[in-house]
Design a protein around this motif. Structure first.
Motif, PDB file in Angstrom:
ATOM      1  N   LYS A  51      33.633  36.524  29.407  1.00 29.38           N
ATOM      2  CA  LYS A  51      32.850  35.945  28.314  1.00 29.38           C
ATOM      3  C   LYS A  51      33.055  34.434  28.279  1.00 29.38           C
ATOM      4  O   LYS A  51      33.850  33.886  27.512  1.00 29.38           O
ATOM      5  CB  LYS A  51      33.233  36.584  26.982  1.00 29.38           C
ATOM      6  N   GLY A  52      32.350  33.762  29.159  1.00 25.04           N
ATOM      7  CA  GLY A  52      32.372  32.306  29.156  1.00 25.04           C
ATOM      8  C   GLY A  52      33.306  31.684  30.185  1.00 25.04           C
ATOM      9  O   GLY A  52      32.922  30.756  30.892  1.00 25.04           O
ATOM     10  N   PHE A  53      34.544  32.180  30.301  1.00 17.74           N
ATOM     11  CA  PHE A  53      35.529  31.511  31.143  1.00 17.74           C
ATOM     12  C   PHE A  53      36.348  32.527  31.920  1.00 17.74           C
ATOM     13  O   PHE A  53      36.880  33.480  31.343  1.00 17.74           O
ATOM     14  CB  PHE A  53      36.444  30.645  30.273  1.00 17.74           C
ATOM     15  N   LEU A  54      36.435  32.330  33.229  1.00 19.91           N
ATOM     16  CA  LEU A  54      37.251  33.183  34.092  1.00 19.91           C
ATOM     17  C   LEU A  54      38.651  32.587  34.195  1.00 19.91           C
ATOM     18  O   LEU A  54      38.833  31.511  34.769  1.00 19.91           O
ATOM     19  CB  LEU A  54      36.624  33.302  35.481  1.00 19.91           C
ATOM     20  N   ASP A  55      39.602  33.282  33.629  1.00 20.17           N
ATOM     21  CA  ASP A  55      40.986  32.810  33.631  1.00 20.17           C
ATOM     22  C   ASP A  55      41.554  32.866  35.045  1.00 20.17           C
ATOM     23  O   ASP A  55      41.634  33.941  35.644  1.00 20.17           O
ATOM     24  CB  ASP A  55      41.819  33.685  32.684  1.00 20.17           C
ATOM     25  N   PRO A  56      41.950  31.725  35.622  1.00 18.13           N
ATOM     26  CA  PRO A  56      42.518  31.717  36.983  1.00 18.13           C
ATOM     27  C   PRO A  56      43.764  32.586  37.106  1.00 18.13           C
ATOM     28  O   PRO A  56      44.089  33.044  38.211  1.00 18.13           O
ATOM     29  CB  PRO A  56      42.851  30.238  37.224  1.00 18.13           C
ATOM     30  N   ASN A  57      44.467  32.808  36.005  1.00 23.32           N
ATOM     31  CA  ASN A  57      45.684  33.615  36.037  1.00 23.32           C
ATOM     32  C   ASN A  57      45.440  35.109  35.890  1.00 23.32           C
ATOM     33  O   ASN A  57      46.378  35.898  35.989  1.00 23.32           O
ATOM     34  CB  ASN A  57      46.647  33.147  34.931  1.00 23.32           C
ATOM     35  N   ASP A  58      44.205  35.484  35.651  1.00 25.94           N
ATOM     36  CA  ASP A  58      43.862  36.904  35.504  1.00 25.94           C
ATOM     37  C   ASP A  58      43.585  37.481  36.890  1.00 25.94           C
ATOM     38  O   ASP A  58      42.430  37.607  37.332  1.00 25.94           O
ATOM     39  CB  ASP A  58      42.654  37.066  34.591  1.00 25.94           C
ATOM     40  N   LEU A  59      44.639  37.848  37.600  1.00 26.83           N
ATOM     41  CA  LEU A  59      44.507  38.342  38.967  1.00 26.83           C
ATOM     42  C   LEU A  59      43.757  39.666  39.025  1.00 26.83           C
ATOM     43  O   LEU A  59      43.032  39.941  39.991  1.00 26.83           O
ATOM     44  CB  LEU A  59      45.893  38.491  39.596  1.00 26.83           C
ATOM     45  N   GLU A  60      43.936  40.490  37.996  1.00 31.30           N
ATOM     46  CA  GLU A  60      43.231  41.776  37.974  1.00 31.30           C
ATOM     47  C   GLU A  60      41.719  41.567  37.951  1.00 31.30           C
ATOM     48  O   GLU A  60      40.971  42.236  38.663  1.00 31.30           O
ATOM     49  CB  GLU A  60      43.675  42.603  36.768  1.00 31.30           C
TER      50      GLU A  60
END
Length: 513
Positions: free
Chosen positions: A330-339
């Motif tokens: 939703k808007g932003f892909l978190d670089p730390n969200d490896l899953e």
């Protein structure tokens, strides 16, 4: 009974007027009249099929003395047996089938023997009339021990009682029902309107259900079902859809429009087409996912704003996909969200070797734009056709996207210019397909000014070595504006010596002169 039609022009006009006065909406395209030398009635009509049937018994003969004359012939269509006529009429809505009764005395009662019903309660004065009509239809076929091949009922009236539907469907199921479509008001989507025996019908070929509910599925066996469309169908057990699919050994076409299923699993050796829709956004933290294992799948459409994971195990080679998903970004892909990153990567990797034709929407490309800053896309070696719907703010990633399509032949580009971004977009490099395979580019978005769209066209014209055709649309407010845009485009150098620029909708442009 043989009926001859010897109708002069004046008589034909009067017949049209008579039918129109009876309130029947009949249509015959103007060109058909012209080709057959017939005079045109003043109005237009809506149903070509009925008039083609009516005129099946007429032949037009041209002579030297008289340009056209109508010669009566035997009514060959009316000579067909009732069973064959009934099969033809089965493909029409019931309201049009009933209209055939005015064609001649031979047709007066043919509609009664059609083994199917396709009726919307809004086509009748009130819901009571709808119930009475269906009751009489079912009773007539029961009294004649006739099969019911098709039952399609739609009810969207506010004042309606759905209790009558269950006995109708029960009667149809025991009369070799092949096609069933039920679309009732969403006010009743928590009620069990249909008999559970529906899911053990040995003759059913096509099943389409909208806004209905079922409590338990004790025994499911649909040995002939090939098409199943379930839209907002409520099951007490969320695994019921999996059970349904597993109990359809010849199922080919599956469509599921469902917002309350957190996990959708489709495992089948026969399915060739899947359409999955989950439109509503959600804010919970639970994992919504889609799992598909269909080795014969040729077409996949995903419209999903909920799922974060799409696992596609297997598809048929040369498949077509239509993707409108955001992986719950939703808007932003978190670089730390490896899953999440792995989920996106696995999805495209799993489909990359099978897809020949792809439609990909704005939200998906926005996620890909962010993903490409962290990872690389896999190669799509056999993709030859791509329809990309892209936000102007994401245009800079276009060459990177095309780099993954080394054998692309056709590109359709649809820009969303709703943003206020007006600065020029600089493309980083030229992908390989510009040199090796790209032959056709179409800009779906109309060009209203010399701006970003023109820059994109310039990029293709100046860099595509074997481009044969570039199609665009103009949307200037005046002919002068469009002329300026077009002249600007013609001045661009073309890398390909055989490239032609086509302007779609040029007729509309000329009207502005």
């Amino acid at each position: 009974m043989t009926i001859n039609f010897t109708i002069c022009f004046g008589e034909e006009q009067r017949m049209f007027a008579h039918i129109e006065q009876m309130g029947h909406s009949l249509h015959w395209h103007r060109s058909i009249y012209a080709k057959r030398g017939m005079l045109l009635p003043k109005g237009y009509y809506n149903n070509k099929v009925l008039w083609k049937m009516f005129l099946f018994s007429k032949e037009i003969h041209q002579t030297d003395q008289r340009r056209y004359q109508t010669i009566g012939r035997e009514d060959r269509l009316s000579l067909l047996p009732n069973p064959l006529l009934s099969r033809v009429l089965l493909h029409l809505p019931t309201k049009d089938v009933v209209k055939t009764s005015v064609l001649s005395s031979r047709w007066r009662s043919v509609w009664r023997y059609v083994p199917g019903l396709d009726l919307d309660d809004r086509e009748l004065p009130d819901y009571s009339s709808f119930v009475n009509f269906v009751d009489r239809f079912v009773e007539f076929l029961r009294s004649n021990d006739s099969p019911i091949a098709k039952l399609k009922l739609t009810s969207k009236r506010v004042k309606s009682d759905p209790s009558a539907i269950k006995p109708w469907v029960k009667e149809a199921l025991v009369r070799k029902l092949q096609h069933l479509e039920i679309n009732y008001s969403t006010r009743f989507n928590s009620l069990e309107l249909l008999p559970i025996m529906l899911f053990a019908c040995p003759t059913l070929v096509c099943l389409r259900l909208f806004d209905v509910a079922f409590n338990e599925l004790n025994h499911v066996s649909l040995p002939r079902l090939k098409t199943m469309h379930l839209e907002e169908v409520k099951f007490t057990n969320h695994a019921a859809i999996e059970t349904l699919i597993a109990s359809c050994p010849v199922l080919e076409d599956l469509s599921i429009v469902q917002d309350d299923l957190k996990v959708i699993r489709v495992v089948s050796q026969t399915i060739t087409s899947i359409n999955l829709v989950r439109d509503t956004n959600h804010q919970d933290n639970e994992k919504w996912e889609v799992l598909i294992h269909t080795p014969r799948l040729k077409y996949l459409s995903l419209k999903d704003k909920k799922s974060s994971s799409f696992i596609i195990y297997k598809m048929s080679p040369s498949a077509k996909v239509d993707i409108a998903v955001d992986f719950n970004v939703k808007g932003f892909l978190d670089p730390n969200d490896l899953e999440k990153r792995n989920s996106i990567g696995h999805f495209f990797k799993n489909i990359s070797s099978s897809v020949r034709d792809m439609i990909i929407c704005w939200e998906t490309l926005k996620v890909i734009h962010q993903y490409l800053k962290l990872e690389t896309l896999p190669q799509f070696p056999i993709m030859s056709h791509l329809h990309a719907k892209i936000f102007v703010a994401d245009l800079e990633m276009l060459p990177i996207l095309l780099r993954s399509c080394p054998n692309l032949k056709t590109l359709i580009l649809e820009l969303n210019v709703s943003t206020n971004k007006k600065e020029r977009t600089r493309f980083s490099y030229v992908p390989w397909c510009f040199y090796s395979s790209l032959e056709s580019v179409e800009m779906k978005t109309p060009i209203s000014e010399i701006g970003l769209e023109v820059e994109v066209i310039k990029y293709f014209l100046e860099n595509s070595r074997i481009l044969k055709k570039l199609t665009l649309r103009l949307a200037g407010r005046t002919m002068k504006e469009e002329s300026l845009i077009f002249m600007e485009l013609l001045n661009f150098p073309r890398r390909s010596s055989v490239c032609e620029v086509h302007v779609a909708g040029l007729e509309e442009t000329m009207l502005k002169l």
